[in-house]
Design a protein around this motif. Structure first.
Motif, short mmCIF file in Angstrom:
data_model
loop_
_atom_site.label_atom_id
_atom_site.label_comp_id
_atom_site.label_asym_id
_atom_site.label_seq_id
_atom_site.Cartn_x
_atom_site.Cartn_y
_atom_site.Cartn_z
N GLY A 1 8.57 -8.96 26.50
CA GLY A 1 8.54 -7.81 27.36
C GLY A 1 9.31 -6.68 26.55
N VAL A 2 9.45 -6.70 25.38
CA VAL A 2 10.23 -5.61 24.56
C VAL A 2 9.05 -4.33 24.16
CG1 VAL A 2 11.30 -5.10 22.43
CG2 VAL A 2 11.76 -7.18 23.65
N THR A 3 9.49 -3.21 24.41
CA THR A 3 8.80 -1.90 23.99
C THR A 3 9.38 -1.30 23.18
OG1 THR A 3 9.04 -0.48 25.90
CG2 THR A 3 7.26 -2.26 25.94
N LYS A 4 8.89 -0.14 22.67
CA LYS A 4 9.75 0.98 21.98
C LYS A 4 10.81 1.49 22.65
CE LYS A 4 5.93 4.17 21.86
NZ LYS A 4 4.76 3.31 22.05
N TYR A 5 10.59 1.44 24.09
CA TYR A 5 11.59 2.24 24.80
C TYR A 5 12.75 1.01 25.34
CZ TYR A 5 7.67 5.55 24.85
OH TYR A 5 6.86 6.41 24.68
N THR A 6 12.57 -0.16 25.14
CA THR A 6 13.61 -1.05 25.56
C THR A 6 14.98 -0.85 24.81
OG1 THR A 6 11.75 -2.68 25.92
CG2 THR A 6 14.13 -3.49 25.53
N THR A 7 15.80 -0.83 25.77
CA THR A 7 17.19 -0.77 25.30
C THR A 7 17.49 -1.66 23.98
OG1 THR A 7 18.19 -0.14 27.37
CG2 THR A 7 19.59 -0.83 25.74
N MET A 8 17.92 -1.04 22.93
CA MET A 8 18.38 -1.78 21.59
C MET A 8 19.66 -1.67 21.26
SD MET A 8 16.60 -0.83 17.97
CE MET A 8 17.44 -1.20 16.35
N TYR B 1 21.06 7.44 28.19
CA TYR B 1 22.28 7.28 27.38
C TYR B 1 22.07 5.68 26.59
CZ TYR B 1 24.62 11.44 29.21
OH TYR B 1 24.94 12.66 29.40
N LEU B 2 20.87 5.41 26.42
CA LEU B 2 20.87 3.90 25.87
C LEU B 2 19.89 4.35 24.40
CD1 LEU B 2 20.26 2.00 28.93
CD2 LEU B 2 22.53 2.02 27.48
N PRO B 3 20.41 3.51 23.55
CA PRO B 3 19.42 3.63 22.26
C PRO B 3 18.30 2.71 22.40
CG PRO B 3 21.32 2.07 22.06
CD PRO B 3 21.51 2.74 23.42
N SER B 4 17.18 3.21 21.74
CA SER B 4 15.86 2.67 21.75
C SER B 4 15.43 2.89 20.49
CB SER B 4 15.01 2.81 22.74
OG SER B 4 14.81 4.22 22.64
N VAL B 5 14.23 2.19 20.05
CA VAL B 5 13.59 2.22 18.92
C VAL B 5 12.67 3.80 18.95
CG1 VAL B 5 11.07 1.73 17.50
CG2 VAL B 5 12.88 0.18 18.09
N ALA B 6 12.14 4.03 20.13
CA ALA B 6 11.54 5.38 20.50
C ALA B 6 12.36 6.45 20.24
CB ALA B 6 11.03 5.27 21.89
N GLN B 7 13.76 6.30 20.73
CA GLN B 7 14.68 7.58 20.57
C GLN B 7 15.17 7.74 19.08
OE1 GLN B 7 15.12 9.47 23.07
NE2 GLN B 7 16.98 10.43 22.28
N TYR B 8 15.06 6.75 18.32
CA TYR B 8 15.53 6.65 17.05
C TYR B 8 14.11 7.28 16.29
CZ TYR B 8 19.48 3.66 17.49
OH TYR B 8 20.78 3.18 17.84
N VAL B 9 13.11 7.12 16.52
CA VAL B 9 12.07 7.72 15.92
C VAL B 9 11.90 9.11 16.30
CG1 VAL B 9 9.34 7.69 15.74
CG2 VAL B 9 10.68 5.39 15.83
N LYS B 10 11.92 9.28 17.60
CA LYS B 10 11.96 11.07 17.76
C LYS B 10 12.91 11.58 16.66
CE LYS B 10 11.74 10.94 22.85
NZ LYS B 10 12.34 11.07 24.08
N LYS B 11 14.23 11.12 16.61
CA LYS B 11 15.25 11.80 15.85
C LYS B 11 14.96 11.96 14.40
CE LYS B 11 18.79 9.51 17.96
NZ LYS B 11 20.02 9.56 18.13
N VAL B 12 14.36 11.08 14.01
CA VAL B 12 13.90 10.84 12.65
C VAL B 12 12.80 12.13 12.28
CG1 VAL B 12 12.33 9.59 11.09
CG2 VAL B 12 14.26 8.34 12.08
N PHE B 13 12.09 12.35 13.16
CA PHE B 13 10.89 13.26 12.92
C PHE B 13 11.51 14.90 13.37
CE2 PHE B 13 8.46 9.36 12.65
CZ PHE B 13 7.74 9.68 11.40
N LEU B 14 12.15 14.90 14.46
CA LEU B 14 12.66 16.27 15.00
C LEU B 14 13.65 16.78 13.81
CD1 LEU B 14 13.19 15.30 18.50
CD2 LEU B 14 11.50 17.17 17.52
#
Length: 415
Positions: free
Chosen positions: A106-113, A134-147
């Motif tokens: 049930g884990v996706t890139k938006y799941t709290t990590m 206000y929660l970390p996730s793979v999706a949020q980290y990937v966003k910031k890597v590219f932005l």
């Protein structure tokens, strides 16, 4: 005896390299004929600036399928340059690939990590103030890597994938000369081999727990890589010896170009070089590779520091040039120790133009590393701007048998 490679802007000794430099006379002539006196001066000092360039021409067939032709200028995978943040590109891709293997939990890139700690110098993450929830996730980290090329976001993705899996997967894909050995935080070689325990949560419920990972495999560090004539160490003491990059990350320009091309055009990528991603992963990637800091709400950026061309070296970063609304740049950049790198796919929707351009340059005239005195603004960014514009002007004039349909790369960045 260990092979010794020394690269410096001031010493007479030039890098000893094994591979033949790849140069297409046509590309060199195109750039030199249009070059300003500034650019000609840079091009005429290859042993100072150690530049490498790849221009990728894209032609579509009647079915809109892209076909690629690479042209090279001084490209040599054995002429070391520090890839800096460029290693965030494959790390982000492999993090998305790995998260897909956890879908059965049930884990996706938006799941709290939630990142925990279990070894020396490791740090925890339980909140992310840049996220809407206000929660970390793979999706949020990937966003910031590219932005904005966020370092902490890369560190967390590196920890999730794990050093061993990160490198073994890249080698399996054919990137044998690429190695990613470290986070962007002060750690020794052993600390970088250990990565954190991680929990994926849905509210208070644990969906999946990743135990601490360790990479027991040795890296091939037989080739000594020393750069410059002096450097400052971590204690701000001047050491009158070259800086040792032997155990640092390595990512040849040709590999970078292929990784970005695979991320942008998976449908025409050979099977062995494809990332195992879902269609919505590619849509997600393409959006945030091209979104500008001013268009982002989560994270929201101070655009006086993170201006729109902040990570768009080719054509735009020099003098904070404006990006026309009918153009988009899908790319990743890196800058550190006087090395600048950009690997980009540039699209002009108004004129129906697309091309890739990849390059790096070393701008450190005093030969001292870690002194924060590099000619990024004076030489590096203007180099990328002019080279990018020369190729863009060529693209504006060249005839195409079939006009490309570029709608797949158009996004509504307001949503």
């Amino acid at each position: 005896m260990k092979q010794l490679v020394v690269v410096t802007a001031l010493l007479a000794t030039v890098g000893v390299v094994r591979a033949q430099r790849k140069t297409d006379k046509w590309l060199e002539q195109l750039i030199r004929e249009q070059a300003s006196p500034f650019l000609k001066d840079v091009l005429n000092q290859p042993d100072t600036f150690h530049y490498q360039l790849i221009y990728t021409k894209i032609d579509r067939d009647k079915h809109n399928k892209p076909h690629f032709t690479n042209y090279y200028f001084r490209v040599n995978r054995d002429e070391y340059f520090n890839p800096a943040s460029m290693v965030k590109l494959p790390t982000a891709l492999l993090a998305l690939e790995k998260i897909n293997t956890l879908s059965k939990y049930g884990v996706t890139k938006y799941t709290t990590m939630l990142t925990d700690s279990a070894f020396s110098r490791q740090t925890k993450v339980k909140y992310d103030s840049s996220a809407a929830n206000y929660l970390p996730s793979v999706a949020q980290y990937v966003k910031k890597v590219f932005l904005v090329s966020d370092n902490d976001a890369y560190n967390r993705l590196y920890e999730f994938v794990g050093q061993q899996q990160l490198n073994e997967r890249l080698w399996q894909m054919g990137y044998k000369d690429t190695r990613i050995t470290r986070r962007f935080v002060t750690m020794d070689e052993n600390e970088n081999r250990h990565t954190n325990p991680i929990r994926f949560m849905q509210g208070d419920s644990l969906l999946y727990k990743q135990l601490p990972l360790y990479n027991p495999d040795p890296f091939d560090f037989h080739k000594k890589i020393l750069i410059g004539r002096a450097h400052f160490n971590r204690y701000d003491s001047l050491i009158k010896e070259p800086f040792d990059f032997t155990t640092h990350n390595n990512f040849p320009l040709e590999d970078m170009q292929q990784v970005l091309q695979a991320a942008l055009f998976p449908e025409v990528t050979p099977a062995e070089k494809q990332f195992h991603l879902q269609p919505d992963d590619y849509t997600f990637l393409h959006r945030y590779m091209s979104e500008l800091p001013s268009e982002s709400d989560y994270p929201r950026y101070d655009t006086t520091e993170f201006f729109d061309s902040y990570t768009k070296f080719f054509m735009f970063k020099a003098w904070r040039s404006k990006i026309p609304p009918y153009m988009r740049v899908f790319n990743k950049t890196g800058w550190s120790y006087g090395f600048l790198t950009d690997v980009a796919y540039i699209v002009d929707f108004r004129n129906k133009i697309e091309f890739m351009v990849s390059g790096n340059i070393y701008v450190n005239s005093d030969g001292v590393l870690n002194d924060d005195k590099y000619e990024y603004e004076e030489t590096g960014y203007p180099f990328f701007k002019e080279v990018g514009n020369i190729i863009y002007q060529y693209e504006l004039k060249r005839k195409r048998k079939y006009s490309p349909n570029l709608s797949a790369f158009q996004f509504d960045y307001r949503n």
